[in-house]
Design a protein around this motif. Structure first.
Motif, PDB file in Angstrom:
ATOM      1  N   LEU A  84       0.818  -1.210   0.000  1.00 19.03           N
ATOM      2  CA  LEU A  84       0.000   0.000   0.000  1.00 19.03           C
ATOM      3  C   LEU A  84       0.854   1.264   0.000  1.00 19.03           C
ATOM      4  O   LEU A  84       0.611   2.209  -0.744  1.00 19.03           O
ATOM      5  CB  LEU A  84      -0.930   0.001   1.218  1.00 19.03           C
ATOM      6  N   ALA A  85       1.899   1.263   0.839  1.00 16.10           N
ATOM      7  CA  ALA A  85       2.720   2.454   1.002  1.00 16.10           C
ATOM      8  C   ALA A  85       3.663   2.683  -0.174  1.00 16.10           C
ATOM      9  O   ALA A  85       3.839   3.820  -0.621  1.00 16.10           O
ATOM     10  CB  ALA A  85       3.524   2.354   2.307  1.00 16.10           C
ATOM     11  N   ARG A  86       4.257   1.603  -0.707  1.00 12.39           N
ATOM     12  CA  ARG A  86       5.310   1.757  -1.718  1.00 12.39           C
ATOM     13  C   ARG A  86       4.839   1.564  -3.157  1.00 12.39           C
ATOM     14  O   ARG A  86       5.439   2.115  -4.090  1.00 12.39           O
ATOM     15  CB  ARG A  86       6.448   0.800  -1.397  1.00 12.39           C
ATOM     16  N   LEU A  87       3.746   0.809  -3.343  1.00 11.57           N
ATOM     17  CA  LEU A  87       3.195   0.644  -4.686  1.00 11.57           C
ATOM     18  C   LEU A  87       1.887   1.413  -4.875  1.00 11.57           C
ATOM     19  O   LEU A  87       1.476   1.677  -6.001  1.00 11.57           O
ATOM     20  CB  LEU A  87       2.940  -0.841  -4.982  1.00 11.57           C
ATOM     21  N   GLY A  88       1.251   1.740  -3.762  1.00 10.98           N
ATOM     22  CA  GLY A  88      -0.036   2.413  -3.859  1.00 10.98           C
ATOM     23  C   GLY A  88      -1.135   1.512  -4.378  1.00 10.98           C
ATOM     24  O   GLY A  88      -2.144   1.982  -4.902  1.00 10.98           O
ATOM     25  N   ARG A  89      -0.946   0.204  -4.245  1.00 14.98           N
ATOM     26  CA  ARG A  89      -1.921  -0.762  -4.743  1.00 14.98           C
ATOM     27  C   ARG A  89      -2.798  -1.301  -3.624  1.00 14.98           C
ATOM     28  O   ARG A  89      -2.320  -1.577  -2.525  1.00 14.98           O
ATOM     29  CB  ARG A  89      -1.194  -1.921  -5.420  1.00 14.98           C
ATOM     30  N   GLY A  90      -4.090  -1.473  -3.916  1.00 14.15           N
ATOM     31  CA  GLY A  90      -4.994  -2.056  -2.946  1.00 14.15           C
ATOM     32  C   GLY A  90      -4.721  -3.538  -2.771  1.00 14.15           C
ATOM     33  O   GLY A  90      -4.197  -4.202  -3.672  1.00 14.15           O
ATOM     34  N   VAL A  91      -5.042  -4.045  -1.614  1.00 12.99           N
ATOM     35  CA  VAL A  91      -4.877  -5.466  -1.330  1.00 12.99           C
ATOM     36  C   VAL A  91      -6.161  -6.011  -0.718  1.00 12.99           C
ATOM     37  O   VAL A  91      -6.946  -5.270  -0.132  1.00 12.99           O
ATOM     38  CB  VAL A  91      -3.695  -5.739  -0.360  1.00 12.99           C
ATOM     39  N   THR A  92      -6.345  -7.311  -0.861  1.00 14.08           N
ATOM     40  CA  THR A  92      -7.471  -8.009  -0.241  1.00 14.08           C
ATOM     41  C   THR A  92      -6.924  -9.197   0.524  1.00 14.08           C
ATOM     42  O   THR A  92      -6.035  -9.910   0.023  1.00 14.08           O
ATOM     43  CB  THR A  92      -8.480  -8.497  -1.304  1.00 14.08           C
ATOM     44  N   PHE A  93      -7.418  -9.404   1.742  1.00 11.66           N
ATOM     45  CA  PHE A  93      -6.991 -10.553   2.535  1.00 11.66           C
ATOM     46  C   PHE A  93      -7.958 -11.718   2.328  1.00 11.66           C
ATOM     47  O   PHE A  93      -9.180 -11.559   2.406  1.00 11.66           O
ATOM     48  CB  PHE A  93      -6.950 -10.193   4.026  1.00 11.66           C
ATOM     49  N   LEU A  94      -7.393 -12.873   2.039  1.00 14.19           N
ATOM     50  CA  LEU A  94      -8.171 -14.103   1.918  1.00 14.19           C
ATOM     51  C   LEU A  94      -7.755 -15.042   3.045  1.00 14.19           C
ATOM     52  O   LEU A  94      -6.568 -15.153   3.350  1.00 14.19           O
ATOM     53  CB  LEU A  94      -7.918 -14.774   0.562  1.00 14.19           C
ATOM     54  N   GLU A  95      -8.723 -15.703   3.629  1.00 16.54           N
ATOM     55  CA  GLU A  95      -8.410 -16.624   4.719  1.00 16.54           C
ATOM     56  C   GLU A  95      -8.211 -18.034   4.148  1.00 16.54           C
ATOM     57  O   GLU A  95      -9.041 -18.536   3.397  1.00 16.54           O
ATOM     58  CB  GLU A  95      -9.531 -16.632   5.758  1.00 16.54           C
ATOM     59  N   GLY A  96      -7.083 -18.651   4.513  1.00 21.43           N
ATOM     60  CA  GLY A  96      -6.777 -19.993   4.033  1.00 21.43           C
ATOM     61  C   GLY A  96      -6.201 -20.854   5.143  1.00 21.43           C
ATOM     62  O   GLY A  96      -6.107 -20.449   6.304  1.00 21.43           O
ATOM     63  N   LYS A  97      -5.795 -22.057   4.778  1.00 17.41           N
ATOM     64  CA  LYS A  97      -5.212 -22.989   5.745  1.00 17.41           C
ATOM     65  C   LYS A  97      -4.093 -23.767   5.058  1.00 17.41           C
ATOM     66  O   LYS A  97      -4.248 -24.218   3.919  1.00 17.41           O
ATOM     67  CB  LYS A  97      -6.276 -23.964   6.256  1.00 17.41           C
ATOM     68  N   GLY A  98      -2.977 -23.892   5.722  1.00 13.73           N
ATOM     69  CA  GLY A  98      -1.853 -24.634   5.180  1.00 13.73           C
ATOM     70  C   GLY A  98      -2.196 -26.100   4.983  1.00 13.73           C
ATOM     71  O   GLY A  98      -2.734 -26.740   5.894  1.00 13.73           O
TER      72      GLY A  98
END
Length: 285
Positions: free
Chosen positions: A217-231
């Protein structure tokens, strides 16, 4: 979507189909046809048939595509077929308009290269707006559902036969130039459909997901989305980052990720259409 918006969207789509047919006609009549260079599919068959019989190319483009359109209407659906019919009729009209105009060059190589480029742009616009100029594609779509062959493989089979026929009619040098023009058009179609500035989808799995997300967010200015997963091995919960970047930002993204976590798992895939949302954000969503 309201009725007005739907109508507006359809009108714009048909305008682009119309523009695409004009551009494709220029590629055919100003570059390829005057130099006995053919395209693949029904258009290629039409060029050969027109040369052998003297019947205008514009007539064959409609007549030879009609059986495929009828077949496609029954097997695929009316929206695609009506769009294709409009594009084919428009192409036939503009081919007849441009036919009396002398070709722009007698250099066969230049004709193949620039004819392929111009034709590819026109066909790409038509495909991008849910149409087609080639009835063999409709057959390929149906056969793809019933066989293990892909649409591209089936179309390639048709085109190899058609381009080989050009060797018997126009000579093998023209067949090889036709293959060159076809290859160029094929690549230009991809660029026209997908765009020059391809977007990339990045998926990052790390134990430092929040820190990496903040850096993106800070260095690319790109939005992100968090996905919940499991190893799969550890069975432990994982927070996965999903973000869309441009190909010019790939190197910088890798540097950010591995600077924070050298053991992070990162995959980058092509994305051809990005719709909705905001790609530039300043807060994690």
């Amino acid at each position: 979507m309201t009725r007005i918006n739907r109508v507006k969207r359809e009108v714009i789509r048909y305008i682009f189909l119309f523009i695409g047919s004009i551009i494709a006609a220029v590629g055919l009549e100003i570059f390829l046809v005057p130099n006995n260079i053919i395209d693949g599919g029904v258009i290629g068959i039409s060029i050969i048939a027109s040369y052998l019989t003297g019947v205008p190319l514009s007539v064959y483009i409609i007549v030879l595509n009609l059986p495929f359109l009828i077949f496609g209407y029954k097997q695929i659906g009316k929206t695609f077929v009506f769009s294709s019919l409009f594009a084919i009729i428009s192409l036939s009209f503009w081919v007849s308009v441009f036919h009396p105009i002398p070709g722009l060059t007698n250099d066969i190589l230049l004709a193949a290269v620039f004819g392929g480029i111009v034709l590819g742009i026109g066909v790409g616009l038509i495909i991008r707006n849910s149409g087609s100029l080639d009835g063999t594609e409709m057959v390929a779509i149906v056969f793809n559902k019933r066989t293990s062959f892909s649409v591209g493989e089936i179309v390639m089979f048709f085109n190899l036969f058609i381009l080989s026929s050009a060797g018997l009619v126009f000579g093998w040098d023209r067949a090889m130039y036709s293959l060159l023009a076809y290859f160029i058009a094929f690549k230009v179609i991809d660029v026209t459909i997908e765009g020059l500035n391809e977007e990339k989808a990045a998926i990052i799995v790390s134990d430092n997901s929040y820190e990496i997300a903040e850096a993106i967010l800070a260095r690319l200015g790109r939005g992100v989305t968090f996905l919940e997963g499991k190893g799969g091995f550890s069975k432990e919960p994982k927070t996965i980052i999903y973000s869309v970047i441009t190909r010019l930002e790939i190197a910088k993204l890798k540097a950010i990720v591995y600077e924070i976590d050298e053991n992070a798992f990162l995959t980058i895939n092509d994305v051809f259409d990005v719709m909705g949302g905001k790609q530039k954000k300043r807060a994690i969503h």
